[in-house]
Design a protein around this motif. Structure first.
Motif, PDB file in Angstrom:
ATOM      1  N   THR A 255       0.816  -1.215   0.000  1.00 43.88           N
ATOM      2  CA  THR A 255       0.000   0.000   0.000  1.00 43.88           C
ATOM      3  C   THR A 255       0.853   1.269   0.000  1.00 43.88           C
ATOM      4  O   THR A 255       0.318   2.372   0.080  1.00 43.88           O
ATOM      5  CB  THR A 255      -0.949   0.036   1.214  1.00 43.88           C
ATOM      6  N   GLY A 256       2.187   1.110  -0.094  1.00 46.85           N
ATOM      7  CA  GLY A 256       3.049   2.274  -0.212  1.00 46.85           C
ATOM      8  C   GLY A 256       3.666   2.782   1.074  1.00 46.85           C
ATOM      9  O   GLY A 256       4.374   3.796   1.061  1.00 46.85           O
ATOM     10  N   VAL A 257       3.410   2.117   2.205  1.00 48.34           N
ATOM     11  CA  VAL A 257       4.049   2.528   3.455  1.00 48.34           C
ATOM     12  C   VAL A 257       5.546   2.226   3.337  1.00 48.34           C
ATOM     13  O   VAL A 257       5.925   1.132   2.914  1.00 48.34           O
ATOM     14  CB  VAL A 257       3.440   1.768   4.655  1.00 48.34           C
ATOM     15  N   PRO A 258       6.428   3.186   3.692  1.00 54.07           N
ATOM     16  CA  PRO A 258       7.871   2.989   3.501  1.00 54.07           C
ATOM     17  C   PRO A 258       8.498   2.035   4.515  1.00 54.07           C
ATOM     18  O   PRO A 258       9.432   2.377   5.247  1.00 54.07           O
ATOM     19  CB  PRO A 258       8.436   4.404   3.628  1.00 54.07           C
ATOM     20  N   VAL A 259       7.981   0.808   4.562  1.00 59.64           N
ATOM     21  CA  VAL A 259       8.502  -0.235   5.443  1.00 59.64           C
ATOM     22  C   VAL A 259       9.581  -1.003   4.685  1.00 59.64           C
ATOM     23  O   VAL A 259       9.376  -1.384   3.532  1.00 59.64           O
ATOM     24  CB  VAL A 259       7.372  -1.195   5.894  1.00 59.64           C
ATOM     25  N   ARG A 260      10.727  -1.224   5.338  1.00 59.35           N
ATOM     26  CA  ARG A 260      11.843  -1.892   4.681  1.00 59.35           C
ATOM     27  C   ARG A 260      12.361  -3.028   5.555  1.00 59.35           C
ATOM     28  O   ARG A 260      12.168  -3.031   6.769  1.00 59.35           O
ATOM     29  CB  ARG A 260      12.980  -0.897   4.408  1.00 59.35           C
ATOM     30  N   MET A 261      13.044  -4.006   4.911  1.00 58.34           N
ATOM     31  CA  MET A 261      13.629  -5.127   5.628  1.00 58.34           C
ATOM     32  C   MET A 261      15.134  -5.147   5.421  1.00 58.34           C
ATOM     33  O   MET A 261      15.610  -4.967   4.307  1.00 58.34           O
ATOM     34  CB  MET A 261      13.007  -6.429   5.137  1.00 58.34           C
TER      35      MET A 261
ATOM     36  N   ALA B 245      -2.277  10.118  -6.383  1.00 57.38           N
ATOM     37  CA  ALA B 245      -1.965   9.447  -5.122  1.00 57.38           C
ATOM     38  C   ALA B 245      -3.197   9.307  -4.231  1.00 57.38           C
ATOM     39  O   ALA B 245      -3.104   8.750  -3.132  1.00 57.38           O
ATOM     40  CB  ALA B 245      -0.875  10.204  -4.376  1.00 57.38           C
ATOM     41  N   GLY B 246      -4.363   9.779  -4.700  1.00 56.07           N
ATOM     42  CA  GLY B 246      -5.575   9.740  -3.881  1.00 56.07           C
ATOM     43  C   GLY B 246      -5.993   8.360  -3.412  1.00 56.07           C
ATOM     44  O   GLY B 246      -6.273   8.166  -2.223  1.00 56.07           O
ATOM     45  N   PRO B 247      -6.063   7.353  -4.304  1.00 60.99           N
ATOM     46  CA  PRO B 247      -6.487   6.014  -3.857  1.00 60.99           C
ATOM     47  C   PRO B 247      -5.590   5.432  -2.770  1.00 60.99           C
ATOM     48  O   PRO B 247      -6.083   4.835  -1.805  1.00 60.99           O
ATOM     49  CB  PRO B 247      -6.421   5.190  -5.150  1.00 60.99           C
ATOM     50  N   ALA B 248      -4.263   5.604  -2.896  1.00 63.22           N
ATOM     51  CA  ALA B 248      -3.354   5.093  -1.865  1.00 63.22           C
ATOM     52  C   ALA B 248      -3.565   5.836  -0.550  1.00 63.22           C
ATOM     53  O   ALA B 248      -3.548   5.233   0.531  1.00 63.22           O
ATOM     54  CB  ALA B 248      -1.905   5.236  -2.322  1.00 63.22           C
ATOM     55  N   ALA B 249      -3.788   7.162  -0.641  1.00 70.32           N
ATOM     56  CA  ALA B 249      -4.045   7.939   0.569  1.00 70.32           C
ATOM     57  C   ALA B 249      -5.344   7.490   1.238  1.00 70.32           C
ATOM     58  O   ALA B 249      -5.429   7.425   2.473  1.00 70.32           O
ATOM     59  CB  ALA B 249      -4.113   9.429   0.226  1.00 70.32           C
TER      60      ALA B 249
END
Length: 241
Positions: free
Chosen positions: A48-54, A99-103
């Protein structure tokens, strides 16, 4: 804790711990779920675009990039509905609407289940008939305004006469259901308003442009829009008598 609440909690935990990573095992123990569930939740956040990284390795784990994530915003139910209505009402030709749908998905994920359901029900009742813009034009105009770069456009006026212009963007204006690029037209050496659905093509230049005040650029256009709105209002009043 339901899944929506857990997703929000995961983001807040990773943001609070940043730049230190959290392991899947630690997160699973923290929220009382299986490692597989945490792994699935983290993958959903990434999609969903959250800047989560591994980060792999013995001291690695999951983390969130603070530089690309906004701090948490606590919205009341009324505020959440106002944001949801604005996002749902943004048609495809509205600047920065891509970017509206992701927001919207992130907004729903940050709310409690009842509030999220109310938001979904509201957005299902909002329908927008989009205006037409030439393919590829809107992203170029967005970048020109955001980055303050000169933009070349091919424009058709109300009589369908075409011309090529170089414009120093001042900003965007919406009036009477239409969006306008307001800027300094180098060809006319004056401030002009260009209706976005009449821009046939656009190219971003590398050249930066000076900051210009919108009131000085859009004065004539604003006067015309106000006169047109006044005429429409008078016409509606006569029609109801």
């Amino acid at each position: 804790m339901n899944r929506t609440e857990r997703l929000y909690a995961l983001v807040e935990e990773l943001r609070a711990a940043a730049p230190r990573p959290r392991t899947v095992g630690w997160l699973a123990s923290r929220y009382g779920v299986s490692r597989r569930t945490v792994q699935r939740d983290l993958q959903a956040l990434m999609e969903t675009g959250v800047p989560v990284r591994m980060e792999a390795g013995r001291t690695g784990g999951w983390f969130i990039d603070r530089e690309t994530a906004l701090p948490p915003i606590n919205l009341t139910a009324a505020e959440a509905l106002a944001v949801a209505a604005a996002l749902a009402g943004a048609e495809q030709s509205t600047p920065f609407s891509a970017a509206g749908p992701a927001a919207m998905r992130k907004l729903a994920a940050a709310l409690g289940e009842s509030a999220a359901e109310e938001v979904r029900a509201l957005t299902d009742r909002i329908h927008v008939l989009p205006a037409r813009t030439a393919p590829g034009v809107l992203p170029v105009i967005e970048q020109a305004v955001a980055r303050q770069r000169v933009v070349w456009i091919r424009y058709a006026d109300s009589a369908e006469r075409e011309s090529e212009r170089e414009v120093e963007p001042g900003g965007l204006l919406t009036a009477s259901g239409s969006w306008y690029l307001i800027g300094w037209c180098r060809s006319r050496r004056a401030g002009r308003g260009f209706r976005l659905d009449r821009v046939l093509a656009a190219e971003l230049r590398d050249e930066p442009c000076p900051a210009r005040e919108m009131p000085a650029l859009d004065h004539d256009l604003a006067q015309r829009v106000r006169r047109a709105d006044t005429l429409r209002s008078l016409s509606r009043e006569r029609g109801t008598k």
